[in-house]
Design an enzyme around this catalytic site. Structure first.
Site, PDB file in Angstrom:
ATOM      1  N   GLY A  31       6.458   1.009   5.671  1.00 25.14           N
ATOM      2  CA  GLY A  31       7.334   0.043   5.010  1.00 25.14           C
ATOM      3  C   GLY A  31       7.390   0.239   3.504  1.00 25.14           C
ATOM      4  N   CYS A  32       6.233   0.472   2.909  1.00 18.92           N
ATOM      5  CA  CYS A  32       6.178   0.653   1.451  1.00 18.92           C
ATOM      6  C   CYS A  32       6.864   1.955   1.038  1.00 18.92           C
ATOM      7  CB  CYS A  32       4.738   0.603   0.970  1.00 18.92           C
ATOM      8  SG  CYS A  32       3.983  -1.022   1.241  1.00 18.92           S
ATOM      9  N   THR A  33       6.748   2.989   1.860  1.00 19.78           N
ATOM     10  CA  THR A  33       7.438   4.242   1.571  1.00 19.78           C
ATOM     11  C   THR A  33       8.944   4.018   1.617  1.00 19.78           C
ATOM     12  OG1 THR A  33       5.607   5.586   2.379  1.00 19.78           O
ATOM     13  CG2 THR A  33       7.794   6.626   2.336  1.00 19.78           C
TER      14      THR A  33
ATOM     15  N   ALA B   4       9.900   2.036  -1.537  1.00 21.33           N
ATOM     16  CA  ALA B   4       9.760   2.858  -2.742  1.00 21.33           C
ATOM     17  C   ALA B   4      10.865   3.910  -2.814  1.00 21.33           C
ATOM     18  CB  ALA B   4       8.384   3.521  -2.774  1.00 21.33           C
TER      19      ALA B   4
ATOM     20  N   ALA C 244       0.826  -1.215   0.000  1.00 23.65           N
ATOM     21  CA  ALA C 244       0.000   0.000   0.000  1.00 23.65           C
ATOM     22  C   ALA C 244       0.856   1.259   0.000  1.00 23.65           C
ATOM     23  CB  ALA C 244      -0.923   0.022   1.211  1.00 23.65           C
TER      24      ALA C 244
END
Length: 159
Positions: free
Chosen positions: A48-50, A53, A43
């Site tokens: 974590g995804c930030t 990315a 998401a």
């Protein structure tokens, strides 16, 4: 519950056409002749995804210098991907797969252990696809932190 796909090196990568954060339709076939790093994340705009990315953002120049194009895929809508790209300066395509069809084709969606509970959801995964469209590396259940550094080491891309 359908059986989760497992892609192996040497297999043809499933083709797809999805909208990016600008609403432009991108197909895997558009990148034929180039090597692709395709990463699936749960998401946009979560911690974590930030981290993952932004690690890919910071590695874009050395990856591209080595001949790789970076593509990120999540189930987020195009508008949220636009905000994510703008907020964090993400300079590669973020693709929207709201129905999870591409996630499922790559085995990046299914049952997973989430803090001791079995749940259905996105399985953080990265696929390296060669210039002919074949899977070179299939990395599933990866951790957000440190993944890009390990990937660069696997691909022989220093620093």
């Amino acid at each position: 519950m359908t059986e989760r796909v497992t892609l192996e090196p040497g297999q043809t990568a499933p083709d797809f056409s999805l909208q990016d954060q600008d609403g432009t339709t991108r197909s895997l076939a558009d990148f034929r002749g180039e090597k692709v790093v395709l990463f699936f994340y749960p998401a946009a705009m979560t911690p974590g995804c930030t981290k993952e990315a932004c690690d890919f953002r910071d590695a874009t120049a050395p990856l591209e210098a080595a001949g790789y194009r970076v593509l990120g895929i999540s189930r987020d809508p195009v508008e949220k991907l636009r905000r994510f790209a703008d907020r964090d300066g993400l300079d590669y395509p973020l693709l929207s797969d709201p129905d999870s069809s591409v996630h499922r084709a790559y085995g990046a969606y299914g049952m997973k252990n989430n803090y001791g509970r079995l749940v259905e959801g996105v399985i953080r995964s990265t696929f390296v696809i060669d210039a002919e469209g074949r899977i070179e590396h299939a990395l599933t259940n990866v951790k957000a932190t440190g993944h890009v550094a390990r990937l660069r080491k696997l691909l022989g891309i220093d620093g």
